[in-house]
Design an enzyme around this catalytic site. Structure first.
Site, mmCIF file in Angstrom:
data_model
loop_
_atom_site.group_PDB
_atom_site.id
_atom_site.type_symbol
_atom_site.label_atom_id
_atom_site.label_comp_id
_atom_site.label_asym_id
_atom_site.label_seq_id
_atom_site.Cartn_x
_atom_site.Cartn_y
_atom_site.Cartn_z
ATOM 1 N N LYS A 96 45.300 27.866 40.812
ATOM 2 C CA LYS A 96 45.183 29.224 40.252
ATOM 3 C C LYS A 96 45.969 29.269 38.951
ATOM 4 C CE LYS A 96 46.107 33.942 42.005
ATOM 5 N NZ LYS A 96 46.646 34.681 43.179
ATOM 6 N N SER A 172 43.426 38.088 44.563
ATOM 7 C CA SER A 172 43.326 37.652 43.202
ATOM 8 C C SER A 172 43.017 36.156 43.042
ATOM 9 C CB SER A 172 44.637 37.956 42.472
ATOM 10 O OG SER A 172 45.719 37.293 43.090
ATOM 11 N N SER A 196 46.183 37.929 48.569
ATOM 12 C CA SER A 196 45.399 37.241 47.531
ATOM 13 C C SER A 196 44.956 35.828 47.833
ATOM 14 C CB SER A 196 46.164 37.230 46.222
ATOM 15 O OG SER A 196 45.950 38.439 45.566
HETATM 16 N N1 GLN Z 1 45.207 42.910 45.886
HETATM 17 C C1 GLN Z 1 46.636 43.084 45.909
HETATM 18 C C2 GLN Z 1 47.119 43.694 44.617
HETATM 19 O O1 GLN Z 1 46.303 44.071 43.821
HETATM 20 C C3 GLN Z 1 47.289 41.793 46.228
HETATM 21 C C4 GLN Z 1 47.377 40.884 45.100
HETATM 22 C C5 GLN Z 1 48.061 39.619 45.474
HETATM 23 O O2 GLN Z 1 48.224 39.289 46.641
HETATM 24 N N2 GLN Z 1 48.508 38.922 44.462
HETATM 25 O O3 GLN Z 1 48.277 43.840 44.398
#
Ligand code: GLN
Length: 532
Positions: A96, A172, A196
């Site tokens: 990532k 993400s 994420s």
């Molecule tokens: N979807 C969550 C957010 O927008 C989690 C993101 C993540 O785990 N990095 O914060």
């Protein structure tokens, strides 16, 4: 079968036994990337337009083919010399674009880091390399990991779900999940702050493991919520996830939140049976609870019925294998997961984003400026996308001294209550004595691109079933458990007490084995030719 869709453990075996070289595997994988990925994500590039764009995966932000060739050649030389090339010898993987790798861009999906080339390498990446894995590139994500669909990246086109390219990958770590599902590397490293790793894993039909907080070093991660962030693997099967965790887990003098706890042999436990394990189901995880902004009242929506049925059928299989299924497990504070996360994650995000100011590194405004403040304002105004801006505003507001008691301190209390819910159900002397909790990973399957994006509150609710894990710091493993009627993957997760990754992987593996001959196990994303 082409090697690009083989499990990591099988690839490493073929290479170690000299049936194929690491360079050959790499070239096949790079060809695969050229066939299915389409344009590499770029700042200020146009969003997908052409027919080819719409049917491509767009997982990558940087292709590191030269770097990868160097690594693969090194592995082949080691094999030739009779040296041990490591458990992941020659396995192509992606990271990532939130991990730093020396000499390679690290964009975090943001314009503000679009010209940043990392001068150092993240611990997790370094350890993958020590284990013999070959990094083929960096993959797309929501900007600074803020999102659940990967649509907020400033690098366009954003990733598309290999099972249906009109749908999101989740986020993400959307590029990670899409790449793994599409055969662009056997493994990907992702991060999980509120879900994420697990949510995109579920949307793309892959395995995703969020380890216990501190199990894997955060050194070299571009930070989001420092008390929540966890690096971990996405893979096409449980064994590969275990191999990666084995490689990357453990203490690290460069991260003082990395736990000084011995790393067990995850593979030794993997094939053991699950007879007598106590596995819980909780009604709290079969609904989404949210606060109506107009009335302030709590509202409840059941999750997608097909997902519920799939999770209950997992429980059925586990019971067949001799596990005790414990129903009606109470986790009364689950419903506070998202509001609590809104407060804690925004405060931590706004503090972590202060360092991007156009002075030290990254993007700097091209406009003239009079003084330092104007430099900051013009740089940050031009180079942060909407989502980081929203989160900074909220984080700064919430951390103001006059709101501290009302929001931040309260959120910390709610977080402690969420943690104590889990401590109660996993307590070996308590009423429930669970070894693991089985839940759906997401309330829905992958939604259409553009369907939710723009509503940051609704988007956040796709994490309701994953976020409490991060508050509590415990591990969570998401595995594919079937498909809905639209042909989209469904994920279920196993949660357990601190450092129970070995047990969760073992339960996941048991499910994999007992369902090995199910029809859905043989499905491939339509991007994969049937005979490959
Ligand atoms: N979807 C969550 C957010 O927008 C989690 C993101 C993540 O785990 N990095 O914060």
């Amino acid at each position: 079968m082409k090697t690009y869709y083989l499990p990591a453990y099988a690839i490493a075996d073929l290479i170690k036994t000299r049936q194929i070289s690491a360079v050959e595997v790499l070239e096949e994988t790079l060809e695969r990337v050229r066939d299915v990925d389409g344009r590499v994500g770029q700042v200020d590039a146009s969003q997908a337009q052409s027919k080819e764009d719409l049917s491509s995966v767009h997982a990558f932000t940087t292709l590191a083919d030269e770097h990868a060739r160097g690594q693969a050649e090194k592995i082949d030389q080691m094999v030739k010399a009779g040296e041990s090339p490591g458990p992941l010898a020659g396995v192509p993987y992606t990271a990532k674009d939130i991990f730093t790798v020396k000499g390679i861009p690290a964009t975090a999906g943001s314009k503000i880091l679009s010209n940043y080339v990392a001068p150092y390498t993240a611990t997790a990446v370094e350890r993958m390399e020590t284990a013999g894995a070959v990094m083929i590139g960096k993959v797309n994500l929501d900007e600074f990991t803020y999102g659940s669909s990967s649509e907020s990246s400033a690098l366009k086109p954003v990733p598309r779900n290999p099972w249906d390219t009109s749908r999101v990958t989740g986020g993400s770590s959307g590029g990670s999940a899409a790449a793994v599902a599409a055969g662009e590397g056997a493994i990907s490293l992702g991060t999980d702050t509120g879900g994420s790793i697990r949510q995109p894993a579920a949307f793309c039909g892959t395995v995703g493991l969020k380890p216990t907080y501190g199990r894997v070093s955060r050194y070299g991660l571009i930070a989001f919520g420092s008390s929540l962030d966890c690096p971990g693997p996405l893979a096409r099967n449980v064994t590969d996830a275990a191999l990666v965790l084995q490689a990357i887990a453990g203490e690290d003098p460069r991260d003082n939140t990395a736990a000084v706890v011995p790393v067990p042999d995850y593979l030794a436990e993997l094939e053991k049976d699950i007879r007598g394990l106590r596995i819980g189901l909780s009604e709290e995880f079969f609904r989404v609870t949210y606060f109506d902004a107009d009335t302030g009242e709590l509202k409840e929506n059941p999750i997608d019925g097909e997902i519920k049925d799939a999770v209950l059928s997992v429980a059925g299989f586990l019971a067949q294998l001799g596990a005790d299924i414990v129903i009606d497990v109470p986790l009364p504070h689950t419903k506070y997961g998202i509001p609590t996360y809104f407060v804690i994650s925004r405060v931590e995000a706004s503090s972590n984003l202060l360092r991007y100011d156009g002075v030290k590194y990254g993007f700097r405004t091209e406009q003239p400026f009079e003084d330092l403040r104007e430099l900051y304002r013009k740089t940050r105004g031009a180079a942060f996308g909407v989502e980081p801006k929203l989160r900074m505003l909220m984080g700064i507001y919430l951390s103001a001294a006059q709101f501290d008691k009302g929001y931040y301190q309260r959120a910390l209390k709610a977080r402690a209550l969420i943690r104590s819910d889990f401590e109660t159900i996993f307590d070996p002397k308590g009423n429930y004595r669970l070894d693991a909790l089985l839940t759906p990973t997401t309330p829905t399957t992958a939604f259409p691109i553009g369907g939710v994006y723009g509503d940051s509150v609704l988007m956040q609710y796709s994490d309701q079933l994953t976020v409490t894990t991060n508050h509590a710091g415990i591990p969570g493993l998401s595995i594919p458990v079937g498909f809905d009627k639209k042909g989209l993957p469904i994920g279920a997760q196993f949660l357990g007490p601190d450092y129970s990754e070995g047990l969760l992987l073992r339960v996941g593996r048991a499910f994999e084995k007992v369902t090995a001959n199910e029809e859905w196990r043989n499905r491939r994303p339509p991007l994969l030719p049937a005979n490959d």
